[in-house]
Design an enzyme around this catalytic site. Structure first.
Site, PDB file in Angstrom:
ATOM      1  N   SER A   1       0.868  -1.176   0.000  1.00  0.00           N
ATOM      2  CA  SER A   1       0.000   0.000   0.000  1.00  0.00           C
ATOM      3  C   SER A   1       0.906   1.228   0.000  1.00  0.00           C
ATOM      4  O   SER A   1       1.857   1.302   0.786  1.00  0.00           O
ATOM      5  CB  SER A   1      -0.905  -0.011   1.229  1.00  0.00           C
ATOM      6  OG  SER A   1      -1.885   1.004   1.120  1.00  0.00           O
ATOM      7  N   GLU A   2       0.608   2.181  -0.900  1.00  0.00           N
ATOM      8  CA  GLU A   2       1.531   3.304  -1.122  1.00  0.00           C
ATOM      9  C   GLU A   2       1.795   4.117   0.141  1.00  0.00           C
ATOM     10  O   GLU A   2       2.807   4.808   0.245  1.00  0.00           O
ATOM     11  CB  GLU A   2       0.973   4.234  -2.205  1.00  0.00           C
ATOM     12  CG  GLU A   2      -0.291   4.987  -1.773  1.00  0.00           C
ATOM     13  CD  GLU A   2      -0.881   5.856  -2.877  1.00  0.00           C
ATOM     14  OE1 GLU A   2      -0.523   5.695  -4.043  1.00  0.00           O
ATOM     15  OE2 GLU A   2      -1.727   6.703  -2.538  1.00  0.00           O
ATOM     16  N   ASN A   3       0.859   4.061   1.099  1.00  0.00           N
ATOM     17  CA  ASN A   3       1.034   4.848   2.310  1.00  0.00           C
ATOM     18  C   ASN A   3       1.898   4.159   3.358  1.00  0.00           C
ATOM     19  O   ASN A   3       1.885   4.559   4.524  1.00  0.00           O
ATOM     20  CB  ASN A   3      -0.335   5.241   2.880  1.00  0.00           C
ATOM     21  CG  ASN A   3      -1.241   4.051   3.098  1.00  0.00           C
ATOM     22  OD1 ASN A   3      -1.322   3.161   2.265  1.00  0.00           O
ATOM     23  ND2 ASN A   3      -1.924   4.028   4.214  1.00  0.00           N
TER      24      ASN A   3
ATOM     25  N   SER B   1       8.453   3.852   0.126  1.00  0.00           N
ATOM     26  CA  SER B   1       7.282   3.302  -0.549  1.00  0.00           C
ATOM     27  C   SER B   1       7.334   3.571  -2.051  1.00  0.00           C
ATOM     28  O   SER B   1       7.068   2.682  -2.862  1.00  0.00           O
ATOM     29  CB  SER B   1       6.006   3.922   0.035  1.00  0.00           C
ATOM     30  OG  SER B   1       4.882   3.383  -0.615  1.00  0.00           O
TER      31      SER B   1
END
Lengths: 212, 225
Positions: A47-49, A89
């Site tokens: 997940s990009e976060n 990320s």
């Protein structure tokens, strides 16, 4: 002919994700692909976060608003998962460490150009998020979308008319009517739903198509 | 003895000036230093440039700064979202300038500032509207866009725990932009829900070493919750 619904399409995409893959699922319909990944295989959702080893949605009582996905929905972390900051990320994407990402799209060109961030409407407030980084960073970009707009226009096009997210970045397009490989050689039909044939598909899309 | 812990949110932001550039950590509400932002609003500084992933949603945090009309410019990747009505209204009224940056370029430009780099070549955005007019270069067969670092006068960061030297650990995905923003600003101000003694944070697990932190303030509401 029988269109695939969103659920069936998510299951179809999931079939092409092998064990060991590092995968980013975009916001919206692509997130549903996670529901169809085999639980007995190690597939790593990013997940990009700042989360790798993302698990399914939690029970109501277990919701933690500091454990969310890119769509800001609560999720869980699997045993073996890790947290990291935004620099790392996006290095995972840009640096080619993510094997597959699955994104939605407004349009995809037969050469793999992607338009999925902005309609270009003059009064629209643009937002891009991580779409451009994923598009050019992931080793394979899968698009998941309806083949036609509500008004019957093909979203698989010769050239995108919406503002681009990335050039020549999509490798495969999963739609409710057919699956296509796209790239330098143009679009190739990998499979179609029952009742559809190549001529009908050419007519619907208006683009040059060959069988894969 | 060095003690970076200050007594209140108001004291932590007391030297803000009109026209300041401020990085604000957070991805949506996760990791957003809402109490420090409240202190900025109470301080009264205006004409601010905000660097953050989002431009505020709902009524607290960056949304409250927007509502108070303190922001001249936003540099972010994803301003439009459900409940971003305060930003939307200011933007449509022409009261706030938007520099839209792909999320990874936002991170990389912040990292470049913290690392002292003069610029970066990034593949993200090549051939798109967001790279229009920018210098490009082909390196080893791949196309890149020249992007410059993003510096800031202040970074407002939320972390879980700190010691008096400013060493930080974070909580889950609330980490997001905190570590890289802490490195990129002239003055980094961190709100935490716990202050610990020197030596209590495992040196192997410290995410942000204190060198990148100027002030730490305890969010007592979170600490007693």
């Amino acid at each position: 002919m029988q269109r695939m619904d969103r659920t069936a399409l998510a299951a179809r995409v999931a079939r092409d994700i092998p064990e060991g893959a590092y995968v980013n699922l975009g916001i919206g319909a692509p997130t549903m692909v996670g529901n169809f990944l085999p639980r007995d295989k190690d597939i790593f959702l990013q997940s990009e976060n700042g989360l790798l080893g993302m698990g399914p949605a939690p029970a109501e009582a277990e919701i933690d608003w500091e454990l969310i996905n890119a769509g800001k929905q609560p999720v869980t972390i699997l045993a073996g998962g890790a947290y990291f900051h935004h620099g790392d990320s996006f290095a995972m994407m840009r640096g080619g460490h993510i094997d597959i990402c699955v994104l939605g799209a407004f349009q995809v060109s037969v050469h793999g150009d992607l338009a999925n961030w902005h309609t270009g409407a003059p009064d629209a407030i643009p937002a891009v998020g991580g779409a451009m980084d994923l598009a050019i960073g992931a080793r394979q970009v899968f698009v998941m979308m309806d083949l036609l707009t509500k008004t019957g226009e093909s979203k698989l096009v010769a050239n995108c008319t919406y503002p681009l997210t990335g050039l020549a970045c999509v490798s495969r397009v999963y739609t409710d009517l057919a699956v296509f490989d796209v790239g330098p050689q143009g679009a190739r039909v990998v499979e179609m739903v029952d009742g559809l044939d190549l001529d009908k598909l050419r007519e619907l899309t208006g683009v040059d198509l060959e069988l894969a | 003895m060095i003690n970076k812990i200050v007594g209140s949110m108001a004291e932590a932001v007391a030297d803000l000036k009109d026209g300041a550039s401020i990085m604000i950590s957070g991805f949506g509400d996760a990791g957003a230093p809402a109490e420090l932002i409240e202190a900025v609003i109470a301080h009264g500084a205006t004409d601010l440039t905000i660097i953050s992933n989002n431009a505020g949603a709902g009524e607290v945090g960056i949304a409250a700064l927007m509502k108070a009309n303190r922001v001249r410019k936003v540099i972010c990747s994803f301003p439009r979202q459900a409940a971003s009505h305060h930003f939307d209204a200011r933007y449509r009224a022409g009261e706030v300038e938007l520099e839209l940056v792909p999320q990874g370029n936002l991170a990389a430009r912040i990292e470049a500032a913290g690392a002292g780099l003069g610029a970066i070549f990034t593949p993200t955005g090549f051939g798109t509207l967001l790279a229009e007019g920018k210098e490009t270069r082909e390196i080893d067969g791949r196309n890149y866009v020249l992007e410059y670092p993003i510096h800031a006068d202040f970074a407002l960061v939320k972390a879980r725990a700190a010691d008096r030297w400013g060493n930080l650990v974070y909580r889950k995905v609330a980490r997001n932009f905190g570590p890289i923003m802490a490195m990129a600003a002239k003055t980094t101000i961190v709100q935490v829900s716990e202050i610990v003694e020197l030596g209590d944070l495992d040196p192997e697990a410290i995410v942000t070493p204190g060198i990148f932190v100027n002030r730490v303030v305890l969010n007592s509401a979170a600490a007693t919750a």
